[in-house]
Design a protein around this motif. Sequence first.
Motif, PDB file in Angstrom:
ATOM      1  N   LEU A 260       0.837  -1.205   0.000  1.00 52.08           N
ATOM      2  CA  LEU A 260       0.000   0.000   0.000  1.00 52.08           C
ATOM      3  C   LEU A 260       0.870   1.252   0.000  1.00 52.08           C
ATOM      4  O   LEU A 260       0.563   2.225  -0.706  1.00 52.08           O
ATOM      5  N   LEU A 264       0.626   3.909  -3.180  1.00 51.37           N
ATOM      6  CA  LEU A 264       0.203   5.295  -3.008  1.00 51.37           C
ATOM      7  C   LEU A 264       1.359   6.258  -3.268  1.00 51.37           C
ATOM      8  O   LEU A 264       1.126   7.391  -3.714  1.00 51.37           O
ATOM      9  N   PHE A 343      -6.241   1.320   4.123  1.00 51.82           N
ATOM     10  CA  PHE A 343      -7.081   2.079   3.209  1.00 51.82           C
ATOM     11  C   PHE A 343      -8.387   2.501   3.866  1.00 51.82           C
ATOM     12  O   PHE A 343      -8.938   3.552   3.528  1.00 51.82           O
ATOM     13  N   TRP A 347      -8.773   6.418   3.121  1.00 47.67           N
ATOM     14  CA  TRP A 347      -9.431   6.449   1.810  1.00 47.67           C
ATOM     15  C   TRP A 347      -9.721   7.864   1.318  1.00 47.67           C
ATOM     16  O   TRP A 347      -9.626   8.134   0.110  1.00 47.67           O
ATOM     17  N   VAL A 350      -6.563   9.178  -0.087  1.00 48.17           N
ATOM     18  CA  VAL A 350      -6.237   8.451  -1.319  1.00 48.17           C
ATOM     19  C   VAL A 350      -7.062   8.988  -2.484  1.00 48.17           C
ATOM     20  O   VAL A 350      -6.537   9.228  -3.586  1.00 48.17           O
TER      21      VAL A 350
END
Length: 373
Positions: A260, A264, A343, A347, A350
């Motif tokens: 992750l 990202l 996440f 989120w 993101v």
Amino acid sequence: MKIFHRLFNSSFWALVRKEFRQILRNKQLIILLTVPPTVQLLLYGTALNPDVHNLRLGVIDYANVGSSRELITAMTSNRVFTLDSVPTSEKELSRQVEEGKLDVGVIIPPEFPRQLAKKSANIQVFIDGVNANTAGIAGNYINQIIQQYNRHLANAQANPPVSPQVVFLYNPGLTSSWFFVPGVMGLVLTLIGTLVSAATVIREKDTGTLEQLLMTPAANWEILLAKIVPLVFLMMADVLLALTLGLVVFHLPFRGNLLLFFTLSAVYVFVGISLGMMLATIARSQQQVLLTSFFINMPLVQTSGAIAPIEAMPPFFQYLSLLNPLRHYITIVRGILLKGVGFDVLWMHVLALVGFAVALMTISVKRFRSQLS
């Protein structure tokens, strides 16, 4: 296999190899990709130490009596703490601290009045220790406020009636570099990404080879993508370098998901490259790119929370920082490295990062196509 065979024999792959060879032959570019990240991480991670105020406070008052409300008022009667939330449960309080919505959480137990009468009342204080400097200030002010509260209590004796049990979350040792190094990671990617990507396009303009690209048997999107792909790989190497320095030199914890983190980070690399491409389509020379990037990157850095906490900024700039992609990336990095969140917590940041990447890349592609036309 046919797909790979077609890819490796396409004009797009030939352009990618050409860009790789051109970049690797540029010694100044290689130095720019390696030396500044190392120096900035070592310098900023060691030296920076700002002050903060307006810390977000969450309180659970199980006692809900006059003495407990008086204690809450004492905590919020200065500029250090602002009552931002009144959660209904300890789980909700913990979740808000984890998500970065609160800096300090206080729990006043239901037996607080009886303990106060016996001169042995305890309250629990949870402080987000990601920013060691902020956490230290918060802990000191909590102690000072409770000492003043004790002095104002009737019949106060030598033993203080109220004593806080302070717990520092995520950074028990209050190590300052644990706060600064993740911020500098984003700072480095922003500065290097914009300058390097802009330099590759400006170099084509200066040497006159941008017009020659029109003669190649490739579509406009292939030409632009061929410039972006090598930069993405090189910038991801910078991400790996920064992470390695953080873990080895500053002993940063890594509590989250490695995949992750790199995924990202790749999204944010696209943001930085897109910003640099857009600058290159606006500027006409390397000098103009440097000046333009200075006026853009400095506000991005100052309002991102990389160096100074967002809470220390005026309210206008706190809201304005929501339009700063660097702020969202730094929140993501600190959340993954120090808090181990995923996440489900990150989120919103993101989605903001993906939105910036798509918007900036779209603008860059359109302007690049117009120049090629």
